[in-house]
Scaffold this motif. Structure first.
Motif, short mmCIF file in Angstrom:
data_model
loop_
_atom_site.label_atom_id
_atom_site.label_comp_id
_atom_site.label_asym_id
_atom_site.label_seq_id
_atom_site.Cartn_x
_atom_site.Cartn_y
_atom_site.Cartn_z
N PHE A 81 0.83 -1.15 -0.13
CA PHE A 81 -0.14 -0.02 -0.13
C PHE A 81 0.77 1.19 0.08
CE2 PHE A 81 -3.53 -2.33 2.54
CZ PHE A 81 -3.89 -2.85 1.68
N PHE A 82 1.83 1.21 0.87
CA PHE A 82 2.73 2.45 1.04
C PHE A 82 3.43 2.71 -0.32
CE2 PHE A 82 2.61 1.19 5.72
CZ PHE A 82 1.57 1.90 5.92
N LEU A 83 4.03 1.54 -0.71
CA LEU A 83 4.87 1.63 -2.02
C LEU A 83 4.05 2.40 -3.03
CD1 LEU A 83 7.38 1.68 -3.40
CD2 LEU A 83 7.11 -1.03 -3.54
N ALA A 84 2.83 1.96 -2.99
CA ALA A 84 1.92 2.36 -4.35
C ALA A 84 1.83 3.91 -4.25
CB ALA A 84 0.37 1.85 -3.97
N ILE A 85 1.91 4.72 -3.13
CA ILE A 85 1.79 6.20 -3.19
C ILE A 85 2.62 6.76 -4.24
CG2 ILE A 85 1.74 8.15 -1.86
CD1 ILE A 85 0.59 6.36 0.70
N PRO A 86 4.12 6.52 -3.94
CA PRO A 86 4.78 7.36 -4.83
C PRO A 86 4.85 6.69 -6.34
CG PRO A 86 6.29 5.82 -3.46
CD PRO A 86 4.79 5.88 -2.83
N THR A 87 4.85 5.20 -6.51
CA THR A 87 4.98 4.58 -7.57
C THR A 87 3.82 5.07 -8.53
OG1 THR A 87 5.61 2.63 -6.57
CG2 THR A 87 4.76 2.34 -8.63
N MET A 88 2.43 5.26 -8.12
CA MET A 88 1.58 5.63 -8.78
C MET A 88 1.40 7.17 -9.02
SD MET A 88 0.67 2.78 -9.58
CE MET A 88 -0.51 3.36 -11.08
N VAL A 89 1.82 7.90 -8.05
CA VAL A 89 1.87 9.33 -7.94
C VAL A 89 2.77 9.61 -9.34
CG1 VAL A 89 2.70 11.61 -7.25
CG2 VAL A 89 1.11 10.02 -6.19
N GLY A 90 3.98 8.89 -9.47
CA GLY A 90 4.89 9.20 -10.52
C GLY A 90 4.37 8.63 -11.85
N ALA A 91 3.67 7.67 -11.98
CA ALA A 91 3.08 6.98 -13.18
C ALA A 91 2.05 8.15 -13.58
CB ALA A 91 2.31 5.58 -12.78
N PHE A 92 1.38 8.52 -12.81
CA PHE A 92 0.28 9.49 -13.07
C PHE A 92 0.85 10.88 -13.67
CE2 PHE A 92 -2.04 13.54 -11.90
CZ PHE A 92 -3.25 13.15 -12.47
N ALA A 93 1.91 11.46 -13.03
CA ALA A 93 2.67 12.59 -13.60
C ALA A 93 3.28 12.30 -14.84
CB ALA A 93 3.70 13.13 -12.40
N LEU A 94 4.02 11.15 -15.14
CA LEU A 94 4.60 10.88 -16.26
C LEU A 94 3.55 10.91 -17.39
CD1 LEU A 94 7.10 10.26 -17.94
CD2 LEU A 94 6.77 7.82 -17.14
N ASP A 95 2.30 9.97 -17.07
CA ASP A 95 1.45 9.98 -18.22
C ASP A 95 0.85 11.21 -18.45
OD1 ASP A 95 -1.29 8.32 -19.61
OD2 ASP A 95 0.66 7.21 -19.45
N PHE A 96 0.56 12.11 -17.57
CA PHE A 96 0.07 13.52 -17.67
C PHE A 96 0.79 14.21 -18.61
CE2 PHE A 96 -0.19 17.87 -16.53
CZ PHE A 96 -1.67 18.09 -16.52
N TRP A 97 2.16 14.10 -18.33
CA TRP A 97 2.96 14.97 -19.11
C TRP A 97 3.19 14.42 -20.53
CZ3 TRP A 97 4.90 19.52 -19.45
CH2 TRP A 97 5.79 20.09 -20.50
N GLU A 98 3.33 13.28 -20.81
CA GLU A 98 3.54 12.64 -22.11
C GLU A 98 1.98 12.64 -22.89
OE1 GLU A 98 5.87 11.04 -23.56
OE2 GLU A 98 7.35 11.03 -21.83
N SER A 99 1.02 12.72 -22.13
CA SER A 99 -0.50 12.47 -22.95
C SER A 99 -1.23 13.81 -22.88
CB SER A 99 -1.32 11.55 -22.39
OG SER A 99 -0.56 10.01 -22.39
N ARG A 100 -0.61 15.03 -22.36
CA ARG A 100 -1.12 16.20 -22.04
C ARG A 100 -1.90 16.85 -23.41
NH1 ARG A 100 4.14 16.66 -23.00
NH2 ARG A 100 5.03 18.40 -24.51
N GLU A 101 -1.42 16.75 -24.54
CA GLU A 101 -2.36 16.83 -25.65
C GLU A 101 -3.59 16.10 -26.12
OE1 GLU A 101 0.19 16.47 -29.18
OE2 GLU A 101 1.83 17.92 -28.49
N LEU A 102 -3.67 15.04 -25.10
CA LEU A 102 -4.85 14.33 -25.27
C LEU A 102 -6.18 14.68 -24.43
CD1 LEU A 102 -3.49 10.72 -25.85
CD2 LEU A 102 -4.53 11.99 -27.62
N LEU A 103 -5.56 15.63 -23.50
CA LEU A 103 -6.47 15.77 -22.22
C LEU A 103 -7.34 16.97 -22.46
CD1 LEU A 103 -3.78 15.35 -19.34
CD2 LEU A 103 -5.43 13.77 -20.15
N THR A 104 -8.41 16.86 -23.31
CA THR A 104 -9.32 17.68 -23.81
C THR A 104 -10.44 17.79 -22.57
OG1 THR A 104 -10.69 16.18 -24.63
CG2 THR A 104 -9.20 17.29 -26.12
N GLY A 105 -11.13 18.59 -22.58
CA GLY A 105 -12.23 18.71 -21.45
C GLY A 105 -12.93 17.73 -21.41
#
Length: 267
Positions: free
Chosen positions: A188-212
């Motif tokens: 559980f604890f390890l999931a916190i930085p792991t998934m926050v990191g995955a979220f941030a990376l995918d947010f940046w890589e896919s930012r052009e897809l993030l329409t309203g």
């Protein structure tokens, strides 16, 4: 099917499977396939709604995590040891995630790979239940740096969809002499930085897809995954302590086998 309903279904799948060793990403990819959804923006959706389930961990373990945060500035040895153990365990998969992000999404997000790894992982859990070494570590917040790093290396296997992040970390812990409850909690604890990191990376890589519209769907999935994840986090440790991992192994084998049969039938 309406997109908002698909977002609810996938959010529910995410929350219910993120913390059990059955592979949330694998289940989400299979569900996406069954719902007939396109790869994008739904592959990005699948990664980003995982943050909702992670928030459930923060809520359930807030007091313990807050105590660690308060202890770090005061140089509390226990707080520093725990923080270091989580960072050490996080580091290997963070490096691999950065190096192979595109390969993971473009190549490994494949239903056939998911089904095979679900089945193989199920048999691995069965073997572990029978032949795991004796437990000698029962404190999820007191791992040595060697144990934490070993769990982190095991987590690297979860870059393959279907392996399961929680499954890889729990199995790694058990092989290193951690008892079932402590292994589940550290996952559980390890999931916190792991998934926050995955979220941030995918947010940046896919930012052009993030329409309203896409952001709205992610928000729906986020909320649903949070509440379903909250239920799992509150009940999983006791369930594992009582029944072990055999039920999850059976589920993995069943889902993987059905998935392969369906794909072969429609090939």
């Amino acid at each position: 099917m309406a997109d908002w309903l698909a977002a609810i279904i996938l959010g529910l799948v995410e929350g219910l499977t993120e913390f059990i060793p059955v592979s949330s990403t694998g289940h989400l990819l299979l569900a996406k396939q069954l719902l007939g959804l396109a790869d994008e923006p739904w592959n990005t959706f699948i990664v980003m709604i995982q943050l909702g389930a992670i928030l459930a961990v923060v809520v359930v373990y807030f007091q313990r995590l807050w105590k660690v945060l308060l202890g770090l500035p005061g140089k509390d040895p226990a707080a520093r040891r725990f923080a270091l153990s989580v960072l050490l365990a996080f580091f290997p998969s963070a490096v691999l995630g950065l190096l192979f992000h595109d390969f993971i999404k473009d190549v490994l997000f494949d239903p056939m790979i998911v089904c095979v790894t679900l089945i193989v992982g199920g048999f691995a859990l069965i073997a572990l239940e029978r032949w795991a070494p004796p437990a000698r570590i029962d404190d999820s917040m007191g791992f040595s740096w060697k144990t934490a790093l070993g769990v982190g290396i095991a987590q690297c296997l979860s870059i393959i969809p279907g392996v399961s992040r929680s499954g890889a970390t729990i199995v790694g812990g058990l092989l290193l002499g951690v008892d079932k409850r402590a292994a589940a909690e550290f996952s559980f604890f390890l999931a916190i930085p792991t998934m926050v990191g995955a979220f941030a990376l995918d947010f940046w890589e896919s930012r052009e897809l993030l329409t309203g519209d896409v952001v709205s769907l992610i928000a729906i999935g986020f909320v649903v995954s949070f509440f379903s994840g909250l239920f799992v986090v509150k009940t999983l440790v006791d369930f594992v302590g009582r029944y072990g991992f055999a039920p999850f192994a059976a589920w993995r084998i069943l889902v993987g086998t059905i998935g392969l049969l369906v794909m072969w039938a429609y090939a």
